[in-house]
Structures are given as C-alpha cells and as structure tokens.
Design a protein around this motif. Structure first.
Motif, short mmCIF file in Angstrom:
data_model
loop_
_atom_site.label_atom_id
_atom_site.label_comp_id
_atom_site.label_asym_id
_atom_site.label_seq_id
_atom_site.Cartn_x
_atom_site.Cartn_y
_atom_site.Cartn_z
N SER A 103 0.83 -1.21 0.00
CA SER A 103 0.00 0.00 0.00
C SER A 103 0.86 1.26 0.00
CB SER A 103 -0.94 0.00 1.20
OG SER A 103 -1.86 -1.05 1.11
N HIS A 104 1.95 1.25 0.76
CA HIS A 104 2.87 2.39 0.75
C HIS A 104 3.46 2.57 -0.65
CE1 HIS A 104 3.63 1.48 5.27
NE2 HIS A 104 2.63 2.34 5.14
N TRP A 105 3.86 1.46 -1.26
CA TRP A 105 4.45 1.50 -2.60
C TRP A 105 3.52 2.17 -3.60
CZ3 TRP A 105 8.30 1.19 -5.97
CH2 TRP A 105 8.02 0.86 -7.30
N VAL A 106 2.25 1.77 -3.62
CA VAL A 106 1.35 2.31 -4.63
C VAL A 106 1.07 3.79 -4.40
CG1 VAL A 106 0.34 0.09 -5.31
CG2 VAL A 106 -0.75 1.40 -3.49
N VAL A 107 1.04 4.21 -3.14
CA VAL A 107 0.88 5.65 -2.85
C VAL A 107 2.12 6.41 -3.32
CG1 VAL A 107 0.69 7.39 -1.02
CG2 VAL A 107 -0.77 5.34 -0.96
N LEU A 108 3.29 5.88 -3.01
CA LEU A 108 4.53 6.53 -3.46
C LEU A 108 4.53 6.66 -4.99
CD1 LEU A 108 7.16 4.82 -1.12
CD2 LEU A 108 6.53 7.25 -1.13
N CYS A 109 4.11 5.61 -5.68
CA CYS A 109 4.07 5.66 -7.14
C CYS A 109 3.19 6.81 -7.63
CB CYS A 109 3.57 4.33 -7.71
SG CYS A 109 4.73 2.97 -7.54
N CYS A 110 2.03 6.97 -7.02
CA CYS A 110 1.12 8.08 -7.39
C CYS A 110 1.81 9.42 -7.18
CB CYS A 110 -0.15 8.05 -6.55
SG CYS A 110 -1.35 6.84 -7.06
N LEU A 111 2.47 9.57 -6.04
CA LEU A 111 3.09 10.86 -5.72
C LEU A 111 4.36 11.12 -6.53
CD1 LEU A 111 2.52 10.83 -1.86
CD2 LEU A 111 1.24 12.11 -3.61
N TRP A 112 5.07 10.07 -6.92
CA TRP A 112 6.22 10.28 -7.79
C TRP A 112 5.76 10.79 -9.14
CZ3 TRP A 112 8.35 4.84 -6.33
CH2 TRP A 112 9.02 4.91 -5.09
N GLU A 113 4.58 10.37 -9.57
CA GLU A 113 4.04 10.86 -10.85
C GLU A 113 3.48 12.26 -10.72
OE1 GLU A 113 1.25 8.21 -12.69
OE2 GLU A 113 2.63 6.52 -12.59
#
Length: 175
Positions: A57-67
């Motif tokens: 879950s942390h990973w997918v949030v980070l992915c959104c914010l990196w974009e």
C-alpha cells in the motif's frame, strides 16, 4: 440391484460430475489459479519492501506521488480504487514514517493534499530498480509478447468486471 452395480453407478455419476465441472473446481479453476498467482507475487513483492519498512500500500501511494506530487487524497483513492477509510490508515502510517505530509488545500479547505517529504522522494531512486528486478524474476519466464498479452487480458477482465456489477462473483464464501 447388487452392491457392485450401485457402486458402479455412484462412481459413474462422480466421474460425470468431475468431467462436467472440472474447469470450475479448485484447484483447476482460472479464478483459483489467479488468486494463487496473486498471493505468490504479493508475498515476493512484500519481501522486497520489508527491508525498507514499507507495505505494498505504501508503494502504490509513493508511485502516485512520484508521478504527481501534491494530489488530493481523493485522487489517490480514485487512481488506486481504494476506499477513503482504508487510505487514511495508510497515509497516517506514511506520515508517521515521515515519507509524506498532508496539507489542506488553501483554496478549498475540504481537500487534503498529499506531498512527498525528502525521505519519500529519496525512495524513488532506490525502489523502482528493485521492483524492476522483481518484475524480471516474476515474468521472465514469459516472452515480451506473452507479457504484453497477459497484461492486456488482465486489463480487459478488470474493465469488464468493473463495469458489469452482475459479472462480479464471490471468489469464496464469506466466513
């Protein structure tokens, strides 16, 4: 009718049942095998994130914010198809770890925007290469064409089940 004839009928009925329903019975059903694959990939994925104290879950949030840094919480929920309450707990944990910070939108105080901290930003240099290795290990047994086909088929099934609520079938009975 003798016992042997009754036994033969039962065996014959059992065989007919298995032949007719073989493809939908676990462990043969596609749904069961997809679930098993998902569990195996998830377990492997989590093992890559554990040294960083992160969850998927942390990973997918980070992915959104990196974009796109600074997006509203509701946008993250929409992109990840998550419920707000579930996401709140994930964001709370990430904020405690100082990976993100939340801030009210100055123009609409009902909106909370999510921003990466320097620690969250630094993970962008570390995690994607590791996850790329995992991807290669996971899908390396498939040709690039097979990987693309699998991806398209999964996307099509997701779209189909997302649009047609009658197509949604429980994978297993609730307990």
């Amino acid at each position: 009718m003798g016992n042997s004839q009754t036994g033969e009928m039962v065996q014959s009925e059992k065989q007919a049942f298995l032949e007719r329903w073989h493809d939908i019975l676990a462990p043969n059903s596609l749904g069961y095998r997809i679930r098993l694959l998902s569990q195996l990939v998830r377990r492997k994925f989590q093992s890559y994130l554990e040294p960083f104290g992160l969850t998927i879950s942390h990973w997918v949030v980070l992915c959104c914010l990196w974009e796109e840094d600074g997006i509203p919480t509701s946008t993250i929920c929409e992109r990840l198809q998550q419920l707000g309450g579930t996401m709140t707990g994930v964001l709370d944990g990430m904020e405690k770890r100082e990976l993100i910070r939340r801030q009210r939108d100055p123009e609409d105080r009902r909106i909370w925007r999510v921003y990466l901290t320097p620690a969250g930003e630094e993970l962008k240099d570390v995690l994607p290469p590791l996850i790329w290795q995992l991807r290669e290990q996971t899908y390396g047994c498939l040709s690039p064409e097979e990987q693309a086909t699998l991806s398209r088929l999964v996307d099509r099934l997701i779209a189909h089940l997302s649009v047609d609520p009658d197509a949604v079938v429980l994978a297993e009975p609730s307990q």
